[in-house]
Design an enzyme around this catalytic site. Structure first.
Site, PDB file in Angstrom:
ATOM      1  N   PRO A  66      -3.566 -23.428  -2.592  1.00 19.12           N
ATOM      2  CA  PRO A  66      -4.270 -23.828  -1.238  1.00 19.12           C
ATOM      3  C   PRO A  66      -5.236 -22.840  -0.794  1.00 19.12           C
ATOM      4  CG  PRO A  66      -2.164 -22.543  -1.301  1.00 19.12           C
ATOM      5  CD  PRO A  66      -2.332 -22.855  -2.627  1.00 19.12           C
TER       6      PRO A  66
ATOM      7  N   ILE B 188       0.864  -1.365  -0.080  1.00 16.03           N
ATOM      8  CA  ILE B 188       0.089   0.017  -0.102  1.00 16.03           C
ATOM      9  C   ILE B 188       0.788   1.313  -0.046  1.00 16.03           C
ATOM     10  CG2 ILE B 188      -1.932   1.390   1.144  1.00 16.03           C
ATOM     11  CD1 ILE B 188      -2.836  -1.415   2.548  1.00 16.03           C
TER      12      ILE B 188
ATOM     13  N   THR C 293      -6.565  -1.662  10.250  1.00 17.89           N
ATOM     14  CA  THR C 293      -7.215  -2.918   9.466  1.00 17.89           C
ATOM     15  C   THR C 293      -8.594  -3.076  10.113  1.00 17.89           C
ATOM     16  OG1 THR C 293      -7.259  -5.311   9.092  1.00 17.89           O
ATOM     17  CG2 THR C 293      -6.169  -4.659  11.064  1.00 17.89           C
ATOM     18  N   ASP C 294      -9.386  -3.841   9.255  1.00 21.00           N
ATOM     19  CA  ASP C 294     -10.849  -4.055   9.983  1.00 21.00           C
ATOM     20  C   ASP C 294     -10.692  -5.516  10.802  1.00 21.00           C
ATOM     21  OD1 ASP C 294     -10.327  -6.053   7.948  1.00 21.00           O
ATOM     22  OD2 ASP C 294     -12.104  -5.768   6.682  1.00 21.00           O
ATOM     23  N   GLU C 295      -9.577  -5.818  10.757  1.00 24.28           N
ATOM     24  CA  GLU C 295      -9.376  -7.353  11.485  1.00 24.28           C
ATOM     25  C   GLU C 295      -9.417  -6.867  13.296  1.00 24.28           C
ATOM     26  OE1 GLU C 295      -6.612 -10.183  10.350  1.00 24.28           O
ATOM     27  OE2 GLU C 295      -6.624  -9.310   8.404  1.00 24.28           O
TER      28      GLU C 295
ATOM     29  N   ASP D 168      14.175   1.682  10.969  1.00 25.80           N
ATOM     30  CA  ASP D 168      13.491   0.856  11.338  1.00 25.80           C
ATOM     31  C   ASP D 168      12.660   1.719  12.624  1.00 25.80           C
ATOM     32  OD1 ASP D 168      11.960  -0.982  13.109  1.00 25.80           O
ATOM     33  OD2 ASP D 168      13.835  -2.411  13.072  1.00 25.80           O
TER      34      ASP D 168
ATOM     35  N   TYR E 223      -1.655 -10.723  15.021  1.00 24.71           N
ATOM     36  CA  TYR E 223      -1.656  -9.362  14.304  1.00 24.71           C
ATOM     37  C   TYR E 223      -2.474  -8.371  14.561  1.00 24.71           C
ATOM     38  CZ  TYR E 223      -2.936  -6.650  10.280  1.00 24.71           C
ATOM     39  OH  TYR E 223      -2.996  -5.650   9.482  1.00 24.71           O
TER      40      TYR E 223
ATOM     41  N   GLU F 298       4.088  -5.154  10.592  1.00 23.26           N
ATOM     42  CA  GLU F 298       3.951  -6.535  10.484  1.00 23.26           C
ATOM     43  C   GLU F 298       2.420  -6.828   9.958  1.00 23.26           C
ATOM     44  OE1 GLU F 298       6.386  -8.774   9.991  1.00 23.26           O
ATOM     45  OE2 GLU F 298       8.261  -7.440  10.419  1.00 23.26           O
TER      46      GLU F 298
ATOM     47  N   ASN G   1      -7.082  -5.402   0.758  1.00 23.54           N
ATOM     48  CA  ASN G   1      -6.815  -4.681  -0.458  1.00 23.54           C
ATOM     49  C   ASN G   1      -6.368  -5.744  -1.285  1.00 23.54           C
ATOM     50  OD1 ASN G   1      -5.266  -1.466   0.139  1.00 23.54           O
ATOM     51  ND2 ASN G   1      -6.968  -2.378   1.287  1.00 23.54           N
TER      52      ASN G   1
ATOM     53  N   SER H 208      -2.133  -6.657  17.983  1.00 23.15           N
ATOM     54  CA  SER H 208      -1.115  -5.626  17.891  1.00 23.15           C
ATOM     55  C   SER H 208      -1.474  -4.239  17.015  1.00 23.15           C
ATOM     56  CB  SER H 208       0.296  -6.123  17.181  1.00 23.15           C
ATOM     57  OG  SER H 208      -0.168  -6.537  15.814  1.00 23.15           O
ATOM     58  N   LYS H 209      -2.314  -4.541  16.109  1.00 23.33           N
ATOM     59  CA  LYS H 209      -2.622  -3.432  15.165  1.00 23.33           C
ATOM     60  C   LYS H 209      -3.873  -2.676  16.218  1.00 23.33           C
ATOM     61  CE  LYS H 209      -2.410  -1.879  11.932  1.00 23.33           C
ATOM     62  NZ  LYS H 209      -1.368  -0.790  11.363  1.00 23.33           N
TER      63      LYS H 209
END
Length: 336
Positions: free
Chosen positions: A213, A12, A133-135, A59, A158, A84, A188, A161-162
């Site tokens: 997969p 992105i 994120t929507d997660e 970093d 993940y 990440e 995305n 953490s977001k």
């Protein structure tokens, strides 16, 4: 305006920098990225020689390096994408996600707060845009969608953490008065996405004649947003969004994973052919579902539509075909 984009060599981020450079001629862009496996500076070759773009390998978990950079560059705005982001990797090893997504975001917020307190300019208010994120909202059943007031319920390291980084950004607005905005986007797709993600994986595996997969039975549902639409939304929020607000960005475009995989195979059948027995669908292989796999995400983007006038393009078939062709070229299979 002097603008820092973190994670600008990623999927992105690289698309966003190209969008900003082409559409906002008064913006100078500094791209900071630590250049992980998911980064690729070649995507930014078209503007490499521009006097409005520069790159710094850095970093964001290195607080001293950030401080030195901020003292030299005095950014007017931050668009924070560095993170990440691969769920499977966060299950295998959560620690880098906590450091990059939580500690890294904290470092950026603190250095912004310090430099903007020191060199504040009321005529050019500084802004911190945090891309999430929507997660973070967890999972949905067959009905409903995530709004900006949906309670957070992350289910993977993940997304946890977001969520933590979102809360830090929110706190810096409410506690310190920082001009922050948060966006939460759906899945995305498009050029520059790393090979590990679903759509590039399907294309790569199919063209190589390997099993494609698909987790579980492929019943999981995602809302797909073309990356250029997302970049347009991010620029809109950065320049027009209300301070302290949160905006959901979605594509109004839900697909079950198996339906999307079948659709990509249909495009490959038309664009390339040569699938086993004439159909790439014969390569689909169902694999053990991953732990904590959220069933469905769907985003209610009515707030950004109503308040800022942004809407996603609905031309999914053409944009997906454009994406497939881009990866065919990348993988050396564009000689159909």
């Amino acid at each position: 305006m002097k603008l820092i984009v973190t994670g600008g060599a990623g999927f992105i981020g690289s698309n966003l920098i190209l969008h900003l450079h082409d559409n906002y001629p008064n913006v100078e862009i500094l791209n900071i990225d630590k250049l992980t496996y998911a980064s690729d500076l070649s995507y930014l070759e078209p503007i490499k020689q521009s006097d409005r773009y520069r790159f710094k390998k850095l970093d964001i978990t290195d607080r001293e390096a950030l401080r030195d950079l901020f003292q030299k560059w005095h950014p007017d705005g931050i668009i924070h994408l560095a993170a990440e982001s691969h769920v499977d990797n966060s299950i295998k090893g959560p620690e880098p996600f906590v450091y990059s997504n939580v500690v890294g975001t904290f470092n950026l917020l603190e250095e912004c707060r310090l430099i903007w307190n020191q060199f504040g300019d009321d005529l050019k208010p500084q802004r911190f845009l945090h891309i999430s994120t929507d997660e973070v909202y967890g999972t949905l059943g067959d009905e409903g969608s995530f709004s900006e007031t949906t309670p957070y319920a992350p289910n993977s390291p993940y997304s946890a953490s977001k969520a933590g980084s979102d809360f830090l950004v929110r706190s810096y607005h409410h506690t310190f008065g920082m001009n922050t905005v948060i966006t939460n986007c759906s899945n995305n797709y498009g050029p520059h996405q790393h090979d590990e993600k679903l759509i590039p994986t399907v294309i790569r595996k199919a063209l190589s004649g390997e099993p494609i997969p698909v987790y579980g039975k492929g019943e999981n549902v995602r809302d797909w947003l073309f990356v250029e639409n997302h970049c347009n939304a991010l620029a809109t929020v950065f320049f027009k969004g209300k301070t302290g607000e949160q905006y959901n960005i979605g594509g109004d475009n839900e697909w079950k994973n198996i339906e999307l995989v079948n659709h990509i195979c249909d495009i490959l059948n038309q664009e390339k052919g040569e699938g086993p027995e004439g159909d790439y669908k014969n390569l689909i292989s169902f694999v053990t579902d991953r732990p904590g796999h959220d069933y469905r995400y769907a985003v209610d983007a009515s707030k950004i539509k109503k308040e800022l006038g942004w809407t996603p393009s609905q031309d999914f078939d053409n944009m997906l075909r454009e994406t497939v062709r881009w990866y065919m070229k990348k993988y050396g299979f564009n000689d159909a």
